[in-house]
Design a protein around this motif. Structure first.
Motif, PDB file in Angstrom:
ATOM      1  N   SER A  42       0.738  -1.069  -0.023  1.00  0.00           N
ATOM      2  CA  SER A  42      -0.046   0.045  -0.005  1.00  0.00           C
ATOM      3  C   SER A  42       0.871   1.331   0.003  1.00  0.00           C
ATOM      4  O   SER A  42       0.448   2.284  -0.819  1.00  0.00           O
ATOM      5  CB  SER A  42      -0.932  -0.183   1.079  1.00  0.00           C
ATOM      6  OG  SER A  42      -1.569   1.168   1.304  1.00  0.00           O
ATOM      7  N   GLN A  43       1.860   1.262   0.831  1.00  0.00           N
ATOM      8  CA  GLN A  43       2.658   2.462   0.691  1.00  0.00           C
ATOM      9  C   GLN A  43       3.571   2.829  -0.506  1.00  0.00           C
ATOM     10  O   GLN A  43       3.781   3.653  -0.952  1.00  0.00           O
ATOM     11  CB  GLN A  43       3.710   2.203   2.142  1.00  0.00           C
ATOM     12  CG  GLN A  43       3.070   2.318   3.503  1.00  0.00           C
ATOM     13  CD  GLN A  43       4.349   1.922   4.460  1.00  0.00           C
ATOM     14  OE1 GLN A  43       4.863   1.122   4.380  1.00  0.00           O
ATOM     15  NE2 GLN A  43       3.925   2.219   5.919  1.00  0.00           N
ATOM     16  N   ALA A  44       3.949   1.405  -1.115  1.00  0.00           N
ATOM     17  CA  ALA A  44       4.547   1.711  -2.417  1.00  0.00           C
ATOM     18  C   ALA A  44       3.640   2.133  -3.449  1.00  0.00           C
ATOM     19  O   ALA A  44       4.270   2.785  -4.258  1.00  0.00           O
ATOM     20  CB  ALA A  44       5.145   0.426  -2.983  1.00  0.00           C
ATOM     21  N   ALA A  45       2.485   1.694  -3.332  1.00  0.00           N
ATOM     22  CA  ALA A  45       1.330   2.244  -4.427  1.00  0.00           C
ATOM     23  C   ALA A  45       1.332   3.743  -4.018  1.00  0.00           C
ATOM     24  O   ALA A  45       1.185   4.537  -5.104  1.00  0.00           O
ATOM     25  CB  ALA A  45       0.157   1.270  -4.011  1.00  0.00           C
ATOM     26  N   LYS A  46       1.243   3.839  -3.019  1.00  0.00           N
ATOM     27  CA  LYS A  46       1.102   5.600  -2.672  1.00  0.00           C
ATOM     28  C   LYS A  46       2.236   6.544  -3.337  1.00  0.00           C
ATOM     29  O   LYS A  46       1.861   7.505  -3.639  1.00  0.00           O
ATOM     30  CB  LYS A  46       1.165   5.857  -1.129  1.00  0.00           C
ATOM     31  CG  LYS A  46       0.605   7.150  -0.672  1.00  0.00           C
ATOM     32  CD  LYS A  46       0.507   7.068   1.031  1.00  0.00           C
ATOM     33  CE  LYS A  46       0.173   8.789   1.252  1.00  0.00           C
ATOM     34  NZ  LYS A  46      -0.003   8.770   2.605  1.00  0.00           N
ATOM     35  N   VAL A  47       3.243   5.882  -3.126  1.00  0.00           N
ATOM     36  CA  VAL A  47       4.501   6.889  -3.629  1.00  0.00           C
ATOM     37  C   VAL A  47       4.292   6.942  -5.243  1.00  0.00           C
ATOM     38  O   VAL A  47       4.318   7.959  -5.932  1.00  0.00           O
ATOM     39  CB  VAL A  47       5.871   6.064  -3.488  1.00  0.00           C
ATOM     40  CG1 VAL A  47       7.035   6.598  -4.260  1.00  0.00           C
ATOM     41  CG2 VAL A  47       6.205   6.051  -2.098  1.00  0.00           C
ATOM     42  N   MET A  48       3.873   5.905  -5.965  1.00  0.00           N
ATOM     43  CA  MET A  48       3.605   5.881  -7.460  1.00  0.00           C
ATOM     44  C   MET A  48       2.287   6.659  -7.712  1.00  0.00           C
ATOM     45  O   MET A  48       2.468   7.561  -8.712  1.00  0.00           O
ATOM     46  CB  MET A  48       3.408   4.588  -7.816  1.00  0.00           C
ATOM     47  CG  MET A  48       4.589   3.405  -7.825  1.00  0.00           C
ATOM     48  SD  MET A  48       6.006   4.409  -8.351  1.00  0.00           S
ATOM     49  CE  MET A  48       6.045   4.488 -10.162  1.00  0.00           C
ATOM     50  N   GLU A  49       1.278   6.608  -6.955  1.00  0.00           N
ATOM     51  CA  GLU A  49       0.011   7.338  -7.522  1.00  0.00           C
ATOM     52  C   GLU A  49       0.026   8.752  -6.906  1.00  0.00           C
ATOM     53  O   GLU A  49      -0.586   9.692  -7.538  1.00  0.00           O
ATOM     54  CB  GLU A  49      -0.980   6.704  -6.546  1.00  0.00           C
ATOM     55  CG  GLU A  49      -1.209   5.193  -7.113  1.00  0.00           C
ATOM     56  CD  GLU A  49      -2.503   4.311  -6.535  1.00  0.00           C
ATOM     57  OE1 GLU A  49      -3.491   4.233  -7.434  1.00  0.00           O
ATOM     58  OE2 GLU A  49      -2.592   4.283  -5.486  1.00  0.00           O
ATOM     59  N   MET A  50       0.580   9.003  -5.762  1.00  0.00           N
ATOM     60  CA  MET A  50       0.607  10.486  -5.229  1.00  0.00           C
ATOM     61  C   MET A  50       1.773  11.311  -5.491  1.00  0.00           C
ATOM     62  O   MET A  50       1.642  12.563  -5.513  1.00  0.00           O
ATOM     63  CB  MET A  50       0.588  10.433  -3.623  1.00  0.00           C
ATOM     64  CG  MET A  50      -0.720   9.858  -3.104  1.00  0.00           C
ATOM     65  SD  MET A  50      -2.369  10.481  -3.234  1.00  0.00           S
ATOM     66  CE  MET A  50      -1.987  11.805  -2.564  1.00  0.00           C
ATOM     67  N   TYR A  51       2.735  10.859  -6.159  1.00  0.00           N
ATOM     68  CA  TYR A  51       3.922  11.584  -6.638  1.00  0.00           C
ATOM     69  C   TYR A  51       4.079  11.466  -8.025  1.00  0.00           C
ATOM     70  O   TYR A  51       4.108  12.369  -8.875  1.00  0.00           O
ATOM     71  CB  TYR A  51       5.075  11.089  -5.772  1.00  0.00           C
ATOM     72  CG  TYR A  51       6.276  12.318  -6.098  1.00  0.00           C
ATOM     73  CD1 TYR A  51       6.293  13.669  -5.249  1.00  0.00           C
ATOM     74  CD2 TYR A  51       7.102  11.985  -6.990  1.00  0.00           C
ATOM     75  CE1 TYR A  51       7.202  14.340  -5.587  1.00  0.00           C
ATOM     76  CE2 TYR A  51       8.446  12.907  -7.231  1.00  0.00           C
ATOM     77  CZ  TYR A  51       8.299  14.031  -6.419  1.00  0.00           C
ATOM     78  OH  TYR A  51       9.319  15.094  -6.759  1.00  0.00           O
ATOM     79  N   PHE A  52       4.308  10.176  -8.376  1.00  0.00           N
ATOM     80  CA  PHE A  52       5.005  10.104  -9.902  1.00  0.00           C
ATOM     81  C   PHE A  52       3.710  10.083 -10.964  1.00  0.00           C
ATOM     82  O   PHE A  52       3.935  10.014 -12.133  1.00  0.00           O
ATOM     83  CB  PHE A  52       5.558   8.755  -9.992  1.00  0.00           C
ATOM     84  CG  PHE A  52       7.067   8.727  -9.113  1.00  0.00           C
ATOM     85  CD1 PHE A  52       8.082   9.651  -9.688  1.00  0.00           C
ATOM     86  CD2 PHE A  52       7.167   7.861  -8.019  1.00  0.00           C
ATOM     87  CE1 PHE A  52       9.117   9.645  -9.246  1.00  0.00           C
ATOM     88  CE2 PHE A  52       8.266   8.149  -7.340  1.00  0.00           C
ATOM     89  CZ  PHE A  52       9.407   8.918  -7.980  1.00  0.00           C
ATOM     90  N   ALA A  53       2.456  10.340 -10.341  1.00  0.00           N
ATOM     91  CA  ALA A  53       1.320  10.384 -11.191  1.00  0.00           C
ATOM     92  C   ALA A  53       1.652  11.652 -12.212  1.00  0.00           C
ATOM     93  O   ALA A  53       1.286  11.839 -13.405  1.00  0.00           O
ATOM     94  CB  ALA A  53       0.090  10.491 -10.622  1.00  0.00           C
TER      95      ALA A  53
END
Length: 204
Positions: A42-53
């Motif tokens: 969940s935390q790894a997904a947050k990095v990709m979804e909230m920043y690298f989007a």
């Protein structure tokens, strides 16, 4: 093939380079804002979804920028290569760069000791980032204003923070909930927006 590579290379050097440099700076700055170490799924997904989007917005939205200048548009129209092919080459360049960015940072997360399904996170990130960028791409195609494309994409991102439950399969941040059912619908939607944007610009 040589003609297409030349067209893509010319765009990358003359118009796209500042946006690529901005993306590189954006990625380098990530070390100050996000953690890449020992994250769960969940935390790894947050990095990709909230920043690298935002990588999708930076890469896809400005692809029509040169033709905002009518003189450049008329010059491009006078050449033998159809405009839709020119735009398609640019889209392919942007998609390849997007995939490279996602691949690099998914790998960095993995090397940092994070635990997550690598294939799912990679595919979900590519699809979600591509979809967000395709919104700006489509808006800039309709309005001939890249700034409006940026604005609408960012507003869509912000709207998802509080209203994602109303957007169904087109909602962002679903990977944080370990849900990946959005991938087929969001992939199709991104494809429609990209093709639609190209067709609109071809006839505009």
């Amino acid at each position: 093939m040589e003609r297409y590579l030349s067209a893509g290379g010319s765009f990358a050097r003359r118009q796209y380079a500042p946006h690529i440099l901005l993306l590189v700076l954006f990625c380098l700055m990530s070390v100050f804002f996000v953690s890449f170490r020992n994250l769960n799924a969940s935390q790894a997904a947050k990095v990709m979804e909230m920043y690298f989007a935002f990588a999708g917005i930076l890469l896809l939205t400005p692809l029509f920028m040169p033709e905002q200048n009518r003189e450049i548009w008329l010059l491009e129209q006078s050449k033998a290569m159809p405009m839709w092919k020119l735009y398609l080459i640019r889209v392919l360049e942007a998609v390849v760069l997007l995939m490279v960015v996602v691949t690099v940072f998914v790998y960095v997360l993995k090397q940092g000791g994070s635990s997550f399904p690598m294939g799912k996170l990679w595919l979900g990130s590519v699809v979600e980032i591509l979809f967000l960028g395709s919104i700006g791409f489509f808006v800039s195609a309709i309005t001939n204003q890249v700034v409006l494309g940026y604005m609408v994409s960012v507003l869509y991102f912000i709207a998802n923070i509080g209203a994602s439950k109303y957007l169904g399969k087109l909602a962002l941040f679903q990977m944080m909930k370990e849900e990946f059912g959005f991938i087929p619908v969001m992939s199709a939607s991104a494809l429609v927006l990209l093709i639609g944007g190209i067709l609109i610009r071809e006839h505009k």
